[in-house]
Scaffold this motif. Structure first.
Motif, short mmCIF file in Angstrom:
data_model
loop_
_atom_site.label_atom_id
_atom_site.label_comp_id
_atom_site.label_asym_id
_atom_site.label_seq_id
_atom_site.Cartn_x
_atom_site.Cartn_y
_atom_site.Cartn_z
N PRO A 1 0.80 -1.22 0.00
CA PRO A 1 0.00 0.00 0.00
C PRO A 1 0.83 1.28 0.00
O PRO A 1 0.49 2.25 -0.65
CB PRO A 1 -0.82 -0.13 1.29
CG PRO A 1 -0.92 -1.60 1.54
CD PRO A 1 0.40 -2.15 1.07
N ARG A 2 1.95 1.27 0.72
CA ARG A 2 2.74 2.49 0.82
C ARG A 2 3.98 2.47 -0.08
O ARG A 2 4.23 3.41 -0.82
CB ARG A 2 3.18 2.72 2.28
CG ARG A 2 2.01 3.06 3.21
CD ARG A 2 2.50 3.42 4.59
NE ARG A 2 1.40 3.79 5.48
CZ ARG A 2 0.89 4.99 5.57
NH1 ARG A 2 1.38 5.97 4.81
NH2 ARG A 2 -0.12 5.24 6.39
N ASN A 3 4.74 1.42 0.00
CA ASN A 3 5.99 1.37 -0.76
C ASN A 3 6.12 0.03 -1.49
O ASN A 3 6.47 -0.98 -0.88
CB ASN A 3 7.20 1.56 0.17
CG ASN A 3 7.25 2.94 0.78
OD1 ASN A 3 7.25 3.94 0.07
ND2 ASN A 3 7.28 3.01 2.10
N SER A 4 5.81 0.03 -2.78
CA SER A 4 5.98 -1.18 -3.58
C SER A 4 7.47 -1.43 -3.78
O SER A 4 8.28 -0.50 -3.80
CB SER A 4 5.28 -1.02 -4.93
OG SER A 4 3.88 -0.89 -4.74
N LEU A 5 7.83 -2.69 -3.92
CA LEU A 5 9.24 -3.06 -4.02
C LEU A 5 9.55 -3.65 -5.39
O LEU A 5 8.75 -4.42 -5.94
CB LEU A 5 9.60 -4.08 -2.94
CG LEU A 5 9.41 -3.66 -1.48
CD1 LEU A 5 9.75 -4.83 -0.56
CD2 LEU A 5 10.28 -2.45 -1.16
#
Length: 293
Positions: free
Chosen positions: A238-242
């Motif tokens: 949701p916040r930081n895709s990798l």
């Protein structure tokens, strides 16, 4: 040219590959900078993706780093010259950097393998299904409309003149979650079967009966191209895709995906006649769930 503050995933990946090649060649940053007639900081900026490098200078670096001619060399050159512009630019007012990176990565890939434990993969979603999913996290109707449009635009990778080879393993749980209600789910399951008619699309269902497996809880996608060294694993958060680039991590996810395929039911074949289904397969399970809605 001032260093950019927010490089794209493509720019970061090119820089990471150049650093890897330089270290493999046992060349210092100072020596590499001398090749470009620049300061050491220039190499640092290039390797972090914050500074572009011209075609001639990129070719020089690759040659001096000992990168042999071939698909890997050619793809690095292509990455260096790419503008990063595409249809996704129309959504700059709405989507974030990770979504733009995802769209660009999809556009540059030739093979896409994905595993979804709870939802139908985005590039296979109907408009109503996508709207129902996105409305759960966004209450602004105008933003939902834009997000839905963006998701539908991503689906063009399946039907271009040179479409991506797409393989999806979807957990049975995703077929039972009534996103948007029975009618929306019926249309979505029908869409799965219709998409499977495309020669470049393979859909398998991972059934409950196959038991517990560690990949259940995690969705992931593996993007591949002509140079396997540049494959990328995408993990959505949701916040930081990798975006994973490490070789060991790539191997781990590739093996995980193949194991999922082994445990999953045989692929959907919408063109097969009913009497051909002598044993349970992905198509018969999707149809069973669709008729039970």
């Amino acid at each position: 040219m001032a260093p950019r503050t927010n490089p794209s995933e493509r720019q970061r990946r090119l820089g990471a590959e150049l650093r890897k090649l330089r270290l493999r060649a046992r060349m210092s940053s100072d020596t590499a900078a001398t090749l470009l007639e620049g300061e050491r900081s220039r190499i640092s900026y290039i390797e972090s993706g914050r500074l572009s490098v011209s075609r001639n200078r990129l070719h020089l670096l690759l040659r001096e780093y000992g990168c042999p001619p071939g698909p890997y060399f050619d793809e690095l050159m292509s990455m260096g010259q790419a503008s990063g512009k595409g249809w996704w630019d129309e959504f700059d007012d709405t989507i974030g950097p990770a979504a733009r990176d995802l769209a660009e990565l999809e556009s540059r890939s030739t093979v896409l393998r994905t595993h979804e434990p709870m939802f139908i993969p985005g590039v296979l979603q109907t408009e109503d299904y996508a709207r129902a999913v996105l409305s759960e996290t966004e209450r602004d109707p105008q933003l939902v409309d834009r997000y839905v449009q963006f998701r539908l635009e991503r689906q063009r990778i399946l039907a271009t003149d040179s479409p991506v080879t797409y393989r999806a393993v979807i957990h049975e749980a995703a077929l039972h979650v009534r996103v948007g209600g029975p009618e929306v789910m019926r249309a979505q399951l029908l869409r799965l079967m219709e998409a499977s008619r495309l020669p470049n699309v393979t859909v398998q269902v991972f059934p409950f009966k196959s038991g517990v497996y560690s990949a259940y809880s995690q969705s992931f996608a593996i993007f591949g191209g002509v140079a396997p060294e540049l494959d990328t694993v995408y993990l959505e958060h949701p916040r930081n895709s990798l975006f994973l680039r490490d070789g060991d991590q790539l191997d781990e996810y590739a093996k995980m995906f193949e194991w999922l395929c082994e445990l999953a039911l045989p692929p959907v074949d919408p063109d097969s006649v009913p009497e051909a289904h002598t044993s349970r397969d992905s198509l018969s399970l999707i149809q069973h769930i669709m008729y039970a809605l």
